[in-house]
Design a protein around this motif. Structure first.
Motif, PDB file in Angstrom:
ATOM      1  N   GLU A 123     -48.119-111.651 173.290  1.00 45.49           N
ATOM      2  CA  GLU A 123     -47.482-110.462 173.860  1.00 45.49           C
ATOM      3  C   GLU A 123     -47.686-110.411 175.378  1.00 45.49           C
ATOM      4  O   GLU A 123     -48.732-110.784 175.893  1.00 45.49           O
ATOM      5  CB  GLU A 123     -48.070-109.207 173.206  1.00 45.49           C
ATOM      6  CG  GLU A 123     -47.356-107.924 173.604  1.00 45.49           C
ATOM      7  CD  GLU A 123     -47.929-106.711 172.896  1.00 45.49           C
ATOM      8  OE1 GLU A 123     -47.505-105.588 173.213  1.00 45.49           O
ATOM      9  OE2 GLU A 123     -48.804-106.892 172.021  1.00 45.49           O
ATOM     10  N   LYS A 124     -46.647-109.946 176.063  1.00 46.12           N
ATOM     11  CA  LYS A 124     -46.690-109.776 177.523  1.00 46.12           C
ATOM     12  C   LYS A 124     -47.186-111.034 178.222  1.00 46.12           C
ATOM     13  O   LYS A 124     -48.060-111.006 179.075  1.00 46.12           O
ATOM     14  CB  LYS A 124     -47.568-108.578 177.908  1.00 46.12           C
ATOM     15  CG  LYS A 124     -46.998-107.239 177.502  1.00 46.12           C
ATOM     16  CD  LYS A 124     -47.841-106.106 178.021  1.00 46.12           C
ATOM     17  CE  LYS A 124     -47.803-106.025 179.546  1.00 46.12           C
ATOM     18  NZ  LYS A 124     -48.560-104.859 180.075  1.00 46.12           N
ATOM     19  N   ARG A 143     -40.256-110.819 177.754  1.00 47.98           N
ATOM     20  CA  ARG A 143     -39.755-109.495 178.133  1.00 47.98           C
ATOM     21  C   ARG A 143     -39.090-109.623 179.484  1.00 47.98           C
ATOM     22  O   ARG A 143     -39.478-110.449 180.315  1.00 47.98           O
ATOM     23  CB  ARG A 143     -40.891-108.474 178.221  1.00 47.98           C
ATOM     24  CG  ARG A 143     -41.507-108.073 176.897  1.00 47.98           C
ATOM     25  CD  ARG A 143     -42.598-107.033 177.087  1.00 47.98           C
ATOM     26  NE  ARG A 143     -42.103-105.821 177.742  1.00 47.98           N
ATOM     27  CZ  ARG A 143     -42.891-104.810 178.117  1.00 47.98           C
ATOM     28  NH1 ARG A 143     -44.203-104.880 177.913  1.00 47.98           N
ATOM     29  NH2 ARG A 143     -42.378-103.739 178.690  1.00 47.98           N
TER      30      ARG A 143
END
Length: 206
Positions: A123-124, A143
């Motif tokens: 994530e991220k 993202r």
């Protein structure tokens, strides 16, 4: 996502002039692009898009789409940063992660692409392949970050450091691959030709 200019003599690989003619420089651009397409598609690692400029209907792009079964996309934007942001925005609307590479980095390997894809499962996180000239040859995101590409001093030795600073500012994890090199100058071209000879010798020996 592979970013590529149409191989128009006098408009690609201009830093190889006058050591090469405009036609010879365009031929090197084609050769490097084909190498990149083969790398990205050889083992069905992921869907591949060829992001074209100025248009997708150039004969080389259409032949590449047929030969390598890649999807042609149109680069859009007034500068490189806008074009990159547009490409990520469109692709991340469909896929959970995306990698963007140029078409002139012979040092990239399939293992590098696999490493970047694995990193993006976190994530991220973003993936970055630094280049010896102070830029980078691969960036991957899971993202969209609009300001990551805005007002970057493209084409200078400050691209990588500015990008790293922004990644830190946005509190992103960054997985950096090994340092790479691309083909811009006659010295780079000599290095690329030496790599080709080494690869051919290794292939014949095996």
């Amino acid at each position: 996502m592979i970013f590529c200019k149409a191989p128009v003599p006098g408009q690609v690989k201009t830093r190889l002039l006058p050591a090469l003619t405009p036609g010879q420089a365009a031929d090197i651009h084609i050769e490097l692009t084909i190498r990149t397409l083969q790398l990205a598609t050889q083992n069905n690692l992921c869907p591949v898009q060829l992001w074209c400029t100025p248009t997708t209907d150039q004969p080389f792009f259409m032949a590449s789409a047929a030969a390598y079964r890649v999807v042609l996309q149109q680069q859009q934007g007034f500068g490189l940063g806008e074009r990159m942001h547009h490409a990520f925005g469109l692709t991340l609307g469909t896929y959970s992660q995306a990698l963007l590479i140029g078409c002139d980095c012979p040092s990239l390997t399939e293992r590098d692409l696999e490493e970047a894809i694995t990193a993006l499962s976190r994530e991220k996180c973003c993936a970055l392949a630094p280049a010896e000239d102070g830029g980078y040859v691969l960036i991957g995101l899971n993202r969209l970050h609009p300001k990551l590409f805005a007002d970057i001093p493209w084409g200078t030795a400050g691209v990588l450091n500015e990008t790293r600073a922004r990644i830190a500012r946005f509190n992103l994890r960054c997985h950096e691959l090994q340092k790479q090199w691309d083909v811009d100058t006659p010295k780079d071209l000599a290095r690329y030709r030496a790599l080709n000879l080494t690869e051919k010798k290794s292939s014949s020996d095996s």
